[in-house]
Motif scaffolding. Structure first.
Motif, PDB file in Angstrom:
ATOM      1  N   GLU A 112      -4.874  -3.966-105.770  1.00 54.06           N
ATOM      2  CA  GLU A 112      -5.243  -2.802-106.574  1.00 54.06           C
ATOM      3  C   GLU A 112      -4.794  -3.041-108.013  1.00 54.06           C
ATOM      4  O   GLU A 112      -3.607  -3.238-108.272  1.00 54.06           O
ATOM      5  N   MET A 113      -5.759  -3.055-108.919  1.00 50.41           N
ATOM      6  CA  MET A 113      -5.474  -3.202-110.350  1.00 50.41           C
ATOM      7  C   MET A 113      -5.978  -1.979-111.098  1.00 50.41           C
ATOM      8  O   MET A 113      -7.117  -1.552-110.895  1.00 50.41           O
ATOM      9  N   HIS A 114      -5.116  -1.437-111.951  1.00 51.76           N
ATOM     10  CA  HIS A 114      -5.473  -0.249-112.726  1.00 51.76           C
ATOM     11  C   HIS A 114      -5.246  -0.522-114.209  1.00 51.76           C
ATOM     12  O   HIS A 114      -4.119  -0.743-114.646  1.00 51.76           O
ATOM     13  N   HIS A 115      -6.341  -0.539-114.970  1.00 50.50           N
ATOM     14  CA  HIS A 115      -6.280  -0.701-116.427  1.00 50.50           C
ATOM     15  C   HIS A 115      -5.438  -1.915-116.830  1.00 50.50           C
ATOM     16  O   HIS A 115      -4.560  -1.820-117.692  1.00 50.50           O
ATOM     17  N   VAL A 116      -5.718  -3.021-116.189  1.00 44.09           N
ATOM     18  CA  VAL A 116      -4.941  -4.244-116.440  1.00 44.09           C
ATOM     19  C   VAL A 116      -5.440  -4.926-117.716  1.00 44.09           C
ATOM     20  O   VAL A 116      -6.635  -5.198-117.873  1.00 44.09           O
ATOM     21  N   THR A 117      -4.496  -5.202-118.617  1.00 42.97           N
ATOM     22  CA  THR A 117      -4.785  -5.912-119.864  1.00 42.97           C
ATOM     23  C   THR A 117      -3.788  -7.052-120.028  1.00 42.97           C
ATOM     24  O   THR A 117      -2.594  -6.872-119.787  1.00 42.97           O
ATOM     25  N   VAL A 118      -4.282  -8.221-120.400  1.00 46.95           N
ATOM     26  CA  VAL A 118      -3.432  -9.383-120.628  1.00 46.95           C
ATOM     27  C   VAL A 118      -3.705  -9.905-122.032  1.00 46.95           C
ATOM     28  O   VAL A 118      -4.857 -10.195-122.373  1.00 46.95           O
ATOM     29  N   ARG A 119      -2.647 -10.023-122.824  1.00 41.98           N
ATOM     30  CA  ARG A 119      -2.764 -10.542-124.191  1.00 41.98           C
ATOM     31  C   ARG A 119      -1.752 -11.649-124.413  1.00 41.98           C
ATOM     32  O   ARG A 119      -0.648 -11.613-123.881  1.00 41.98           O
ATOM     33  N   TYR A 120      -2.150 -12.617-125.217  1.00 44.97           N
ATOM     34  CA  TYR A 120      -1.232 -13.642-125.720  1.00 44.97           C
ATOM     35  C   TYR A 120      -1.316 -13.607-127.240  1.00 44.97           C
ATOM     36  O   TYR A 120      -2.315 -14.044-127.816  1.00 44.97           O
ATOM     37  N   LEU A 157      -0.080  -5.349-104.562  1.00 45.79           N
ATOM     38  CA  LEU A 157      -0.550  -6.419-103.691  1.00 45.79           C
ATOM     39  C   LEU A 157      -0.059  -6.168-102.273  1.00 45.79           C
ATOM     40  O   LEU A 157       1.131  -5.938-102.059  1.00 45.79           O
ATOM     41  N   PHE A 158      -0.988  -6.144-101.332  1.00 45.73           N
ATOM     42  CA  PHE A 158      -0.668  -5.906 -99.920  1.00 45.73           C
ATOM     43  C   PHE A 158       0.109  -4.594 -99.758  1.00 45.73           C
ATOM     44  O   PHE A 158       1.047  -4.503 -98.975  1.00 45.73           O
ATOM     45  N   GLY A 159      -0.291  -3.585-100.547  1.00 43.90           N
ATOM     46  CA  GLY A 159       0.290  -2.257-100.416  1.00 43.90           C
ATOM     47  C   GLY A 159       1.615  -2.050-101.124  1.00 43.90           C
ATOM     48  O   GLY A 159       2.229  -0.987-100.974  1.00 43.90           O
ATOM     49  N   ARG A 160       2.048  -3.030-101.911  1.00 43.60           N
ATOM     50  CA  ARG A 160       3.341  -2.896-102.592  1.00 43.60           C
ATOM     51  C   ARG A 160       3.174  -3.105-104.086  1.00 43.60           C
ATOM     52  O   ARG A 160       2.534  -4.072-104.519  1.00 43.60           O
ATOM     53  N   GLN A 161       3.727  -2.207-104.875  1.00 42.27           N
ATOM     54  CA  GLN A 161       3.646  -2.287-106.329  1.00 42.27           C
ATOM     55  C   GLN A 161       4.418  -3.498-106.840  1.00 42.27           C
ATOM     56  O   GLN A 161       5.546  -3.763-106.404  1.00 42.27           O
ATOM     57  N   ARG A 162       3.802  -4.260-107.762  1.00 47.49           N
ATOM     58  CA  ARG A 162       4.506  -5.387-108.354  1.00 47.49           C
ATOM     59  C   ARG A 162       5.735  -4.896-109.103  1.00 47.49           C
ATOM     60  O   ARG A 162       5.705  -3.885-109.800  1.00 47.49           O
TER      61      ARG A 162
END
Length: 429
Positions: free
Chosen positions: A216-224, A274-279
């Motif tokens: 489950e991904m919600h509003h995922v943003t990745v910046r470098y 991931l697999f029901g557990r928050q990172r």
């Protein structure tokens, strides 16, 4: 002249090319191999997660622009015509926006584009390219075919293309095809029947009444720095779903997968379960990896030690690149079964680096499947495989997906590589 050297995996194409290179050793001969490197300085310190660990990138690692500029320093071939040609190549390969990227941050497809540009700027008279089209999105493949035709006709370059699939041969190329190798299974068994009898994925299982979310991904943003790789991604993958992830080179596919595989430290800053557990709630990366089978071009590049093939497969049981814990006999038999599944049981004690690129990819696929994972992530799994082995791998993927609890994410730039089990799609622009 364009010549296509065509033959199945392990048929001796690369050995033939190496012999040919020795016979015509010259500064005007250039060779690009399947295992493209980031460069000598970077490769010495390369590890699987380096691409996503900004702080570990050596200050001497060049940007794309610097790597191209070094071509002129090495060849002394700096003319206005070459500069104009360079700009044309950069535009054709769609690398204008990547010039300030560190080379180590390039995707597999972007890296191949850079290697092609550097090689073409060296003004070769003979050019040998091993698997020229793998890793490239479809528009770039078509443009490259046209460029190679133009180079042969207008620049009088002799070009040899080493390919495993006849479908990758341009229609204008002269075909050399004199290689034929068939791998035999134990006791002469039929391959399809062997897989059906020995596949660990085809046992009966109960249907899922209420599939639970795997990712489950919600509003995922990745910046470098100032560069945004992923912007506001929302994605839910439920147990038993089989996804095709697509998008052009450099669109962020591998970065997105690195968040799922716990290879990217930015995963802790994103809203991901991931697999029901928050990172970031106390789980280790090993808690995540033990449920995932994974293969990718980055992983292929990571195996630089000359281990026996069975040890590479066994590293999938330990979720490591390389093997640091000796497997017991039960685990070794599990590895043998995975290798037999991919018809490479006879490669058990062969050194990984001595195998053909196609055989190496089959070993890494056996590594991904060896523990019958809950989630299988295949990032361009057919790299370097001939038609026969590609069909075999598709059949194995379909067997895996026949169990309703198994979940798949697969990346490919070839629509025909996708197995029939695919039932969901995600495209990155």
């Amino acid at each position: 002249m364009v010549i296509a050297i065509v033959g199945p995996n392990a048929s001796g194409k690369t050995r033939y090319v190496e012999q040919m290179r020795r016979q015509m050793a010259s500064d005007s001969v250039r060779y690009i191999a399947f295992c493209d490197s980031y460069g000598a300085q970077t490769d010495r310190a390369y590890y699987l997660q380096l691409r996503w660990n900004q702080h570990d990138i050596d200050q001497e690692t060049p940007t794309v622009a610097q790597a191209i500029e070094r071509t002129y320093t090495l060849t002394g071939n700096d003319t206005p015509q070459r500069r104009e040609y360079q700009q044309r190549l950069i535009a054709m390969m769609h690398l204008e926006d990547a010039l300030d990227k560190y080379v180590i941050q390039l995707s597999s497809g972007e890296l191949r584009k850079l290697q092609l540009i550097k090689t073409l700027l060296s003004h070769p008279r003979t050019l040998i390219i091993d698997n020229p089209f793998i890793g490239l999105d479809n528009p770039t493949r078509q443009l490259l075919k046209e460029l190679l035709r133009e180079l042969a006709e207008k620049e009088n370059i002799t070009i040899y293309l080493v390919v495993a699939r006849e479908s990758d041969v341009p229609d204008y190329a002269e075909v050399w095809s004199e290689w034929e190798v068939k791998r035999t299974l134990p006791n002469g068994q039929d391959e399809q029947k062997y897989r059906s009898l020995h596949s660990p994925f085809t046992s009966p299982s109960l249907p899922l009444h209420s599939p639970s979310p795997v990712v489950e991904m919600h509003h995922v943003t990745v910046r470098y720095g100032s560069r945004t790789i992923l912007n506001d991604i929302n994605w839910t993958i439920c147990q038993g779903e089989h996804w095709a992830l697509s998008g052009p080179n450099g669109s962020g596919k591998s970065t997105l997968l690195s968040l799922i595989c716990a290879d990217n430290p930015q995963g802790y800053a994103c809203d991901i379960s991931l697999f029901g557990r928050q990172r970031g709630t106390g789980e280790t990366i090993w808690d995540i990896k033990r449920r995932i089978g994974y293969v990718s071009p980055e992983m292929h590049r990571s195996y630089q030690r000359n281990l026996p093939a069975i040890q590479v497969v066994a590293s999938g049981l330990k979720d490591t690149v390389g093997l640091y814990v000796r497997p017991n006999e039960q685990e070794r038999e599990q590895c043998r079964q995975a290798m037999r599944l991919f018809a490479i049981g006879d490669l058990e004690q062969r050194s990984f680096l001595t195998l053909s690129s196609g055989e190496q990819r089959l070993v890494l696929l056996a590594r991904a499947f060896v523990k019958s994972p809950d989630l299988l992530i295949l990032d361009e799994p057919m790299h370097g495989l001939d038609d026969h082995n590609s069909e075999m791998v598709k059949a194995i993927i379909n067997d895996y997906c026949s169990k309703p609890e198994n979940t798949l994410i697969m990346v490919s730039h070839y629509e025909e590589e996708l197995p029939k089990c695919i039932n969901k799609r995600m495209e990155l622009k």
